[in-house]
Design a protein around this motif. Structure first.
Motif, PDB file in Angstrom:
ATOM      1  N   SER A 189     -38.392  -8.917   7.511  1.00 36.67           N
ATOM      2  CA  SER A 189     -36.708  -8.475   8.231  1.00 36.67           C
ATOM      3  C   SER A 189     -35.675  -8.923   7.148  1.00 36.67           C
ATOM      4  O   SER A 189     -34.659  -8.795   7.855  1.00 36.67           O
ATOM      5  N   TRP A 190     -35.796  -9.506   6.262  1.00 38.04           N
ATOM      6  CA  TRP A 190     -34.727  -9.957   5.437  1.00 38.04           C
ATOM      7  C   TRP A 190     -34.248  -8.696   4.728  1.00 38.04           C
ATOM      8  O   TRP A 190     -34.676  -7.683   4.464  1.00 38.04           O
ATOM      9  N   SER A 226     -32.593 -12.713  14.565  1.00 39.63           N
ATOM     10  CA  SER A 226     -33.446 -11.972  13.696  1.00 39.63           C
ATOM     11  C   SER A 226     -34.720 -11.629  14.517  1.00 39.63           C
ATOM     12  O   SER A 226     -35.239 -12.448  15.335  1.00 39.63           O
TER      13      SER A 226
END
Length: 633
Positions: free
Chosen positions: A597-598, A490
């Motif tokens: 970014s989740w 990620s």
């Protein structure tokens, strides 16, 4: 006959004696007195002292993950690994190295022509049970109850029987990593019923395969009720060639997958070229969390079949269903979808090639949830839509409401995610179930793991080593782990999967330097109860810090997914009984300050009621997981 030279024989015997001798008299500073210096644990201690530069002692928790192999076994299995021959000694290897392996269940030619009643059984091969039977019944009650890794195989069960009944009641409840295979079950049977009731309830990681089930059967009914209820994750159920060429066979799925978490079902060639099939899916996947179901070539070439989907995936969270070439080339097939997909967070349903080449079909969609992929249906004769909910532009993004948060809390355990503000002395909060639910395993020594393939491109070699057949649980387990390890990191994440303790040390020190310490929650006391925060300490003075967190992955040997993400704070806290105020545990918590970014559907946001980048999210380090940080003076 080859006879060893006396000197060769003497040297061999001397080496074996040296490997097993007690070296207590040596008093080595990097090997405990009771530890043979040739064991994997002794080797790990030496590696720790070489790579980690801190005044703190070695972590007993971390050393407990070392391989239990004896020096002789280590040398033997390392040699087999280098020769690609570990598969020839897999049972001994799994036992000695403390690995997670399924038992080999070979087919049996033994015949059973009397009624059978099985209670308190597990890991058994049922072949040729009920074959050619007239009447009678077999019952499976409290079967594999609470077993950790039940593996059961039903081959040629009830084949060519007439009026034979089978009942599976309270089958494998509360089990972990379930693997059951029903091959050519009820094939060619006439009449009779099979009932699966209370089957795999509250199971973790179910994998059930029904292949050639009721093929060529005549009027053989199957009923699945309270099937995989409250089950968690796992590949789910696969129905391949189920009821193929059957005649008038009713199948009912009622209460199937109710309240389950991320459990999928695949129906491939189900009811193919069947005559008068009658399938009912009632309350299927209700209240489930992200149920995923695929219907491929379902009812292909069937005649006068009736398929009903009622209250299907109702009140579930998201979920995805795919219907490909459903009822293709069929004759007078009827399908009714009522209250289908009325989930509170809308999922995705795809209907492609549905009813292609069919004659006299009747397909009705009544009170159907949001969907945008009814391909080739607009002008198809015999297809009706009533009370169909269409997507609006506002539905394009996920909305988190108080109502959806409350509903999602059903699947997100209280206390699993929390805000940083609660981490202060005197605060009370629920503690989630932090118990390790993975099978007990150990690391493999680097001298063995380095010789084994670890790539999706090498899956066939891994399947051979671990005796994983095609479409088996073990194949899926290995593939899932490999795919997660090969996934791109990620944004801001540094990640690595480690299969040896030495590899974990290497990764942690590469990120944090050599002055490191490993931290974990002391025990599981307080799990699923309310706890009170006692004395609490922020690592690095409570400032934003770097850490490497390592979480277990399901794999034959102990495997950790280790990663470092930016902007975290780590805490250690005494956990108290809220009534007596007595210390019951010492917990480690990590708070992620940057969640931008989740995914919007991450469980943390569903539980706490926010979205990516808007709040920090904290969680406890569960049993047998760990986080590495820079050691403090």
């Amino acid at each position: 006959m080859h006879i060893l030279h006396p000197i060769t024989l003497l040297l061999s015997l001397s080496f074996v004696w040296l490997l097993n001798v007690n070296y207590a008299a040596l008093g080595s500073s990097d090997s405990p007195n009771s530890e043979n210096p040739f064991t994997p644990k002794a080797s790990l201690i030496r590696y720790w002292n070489k790579e980690i530069h801190t005044v703190l002692p070695e972590s007993a928790f971390f050393l407990s993950k070392a391989s239990p192999l004896s020096p002789v076994d280590l040398a033997t299995f390392a040699k087999l690994a280098s020769q690609n021959a570990l598969s020839t000694q897999l049972p001994a290897f799994c036992s000695s190295a403390k690995l997670f392996c399924f038992p080999d269940l070979s087919p049996s030619l033994e015949k059973h022509d009397h009624d059978s009643h099985f209670a308190i059984y597990n890991n058994k091969n049922f072949s040729n049970y009920g074959t050619d039977r007239t009447g009678g019944a077999d019952t499976f009650k409290n079967y594999s109850d609470g077993d950790n890794i039940p593996v059961d195989s039903f081959r040629r069960y009830g084949r060519d029987a007439a009026g034979h009944e089978e009942s599976f009641s309270s089958y494998a409840p509360d089990s972990n990593v379930v693997d059951q295979s029903f091959n050519t079950y009820g094939a060619g049977a006439t009449g009779g019923t099979g009932e699966f009731k209370g089957y795999n309830v509250e199971v973790n990681n179910p994998n059930l395969r029904f292949a050639s089930y009721s093929d060529n059967a005549n009027g053989k009914g199957q009923k699945f009720s309270t099937y995989t209820e409250n089950a968690n994750a796992g590949p789910g159920q696969a129905f391949t060639s189920y009821g193929k060429n059957g005649n008038g066979a009713p199948n009912e799925f009622s209460g199937y997958g109710t309240s389950s978490n991320v459990v999928g079902s695949d129906f491939t060639n189900y009811g193919e070229t069947a005559n008068g099939a009658n399938d009912t899916f009632k309350s299927y996947g209700v209240d489930g969390n992200v149920p995923q179901n695929k219907f491929i070539n379902y009812g292909d070439g069937g005649n006068a079949g009736v398929h009903s989907f009622a209250a299907y995936r109702e009140k579930s969270n998201v979920g995805d269903d795919s219907f490909q070439s459903y009822a293709k080339n069929s004759n007078a097939e009827k399908a009714n979808f009522a209250n289908y997909g009325k989930s509170f967070n809308e999922g995705t349903d795809k209907f492609s090639g549905y009813g292609n080449g069919a004659l006299g079909q009747q397909i009705g969609f009544k009170i159907y949830g949001v969907n945008t992929t009814f391909k080739d249906y607009a002008n198809k004769k015999g297809v009706t839509f009533a009370s169909y909910t269409k997507a609006s532009p506002a539905d394009a993004s996920v909305k988190v409401t108080s109502d959806s948060v409350a509903k999602n809390n059903k699947w997100i355990e209280p206390g699993k995610f929390f805000r940083e503000s609660i981490l202060k002395k005197g605060s009370s909060m629920p503690m989630p179930d932090i118990r390790d639910k993975m099978p007990k395993r150990s690391f493999l020594p680097r001298s063995i793991i380095s010789k084994l393939p670890f790539s999706t491109s090498k899956i066939d070699q891994l399947k051979e080593i671990f005796h994983a057949s095609d479409n088996s649980s073990m194949e899926r387990i290995i593939l899932d782990a490999l795919e997660e390890c090969e996934r791109a990191p990620s944004p801001g994440e540094t990640k690595r999967c480690v299969g040896s303790a030495e590899d974990m040390i290497d990764f942690a020190t590469s990120v944090l330097g050599r002055n490191v310490v490993v931290r974990t929650t002391d025990n599981v006391n307080g799990s699923k109860k309310n706890i009170m925060i006692g004395s609490i300490k922020g690592i690095n003075g409570g400032k934003v810090t770097k850490s490497v967190s390592c979480h277990q992955s399901l794999y034959p040997s102990l495997l950790y997914y280790c990663h470092s993400v930016p902007k975290v704070r780590v805490y250690e806290a005494d956990l108290l009984d809220p009534n007596s105020k007595a210390k019951i545990n010492h917990g480690v918590a990590i708070c992620h300050l940057d969640t931008s970014s989740w995914s919007p559907t991450h469980g943390a946001f569903l539980a706490l009621g926010s979205g990516p980048g808007r709040i920090e999210v904290c969680h406890w380090i569960f049993e047998n997981d760990m986080t590495w940080t820079i050691a403090e003076a």
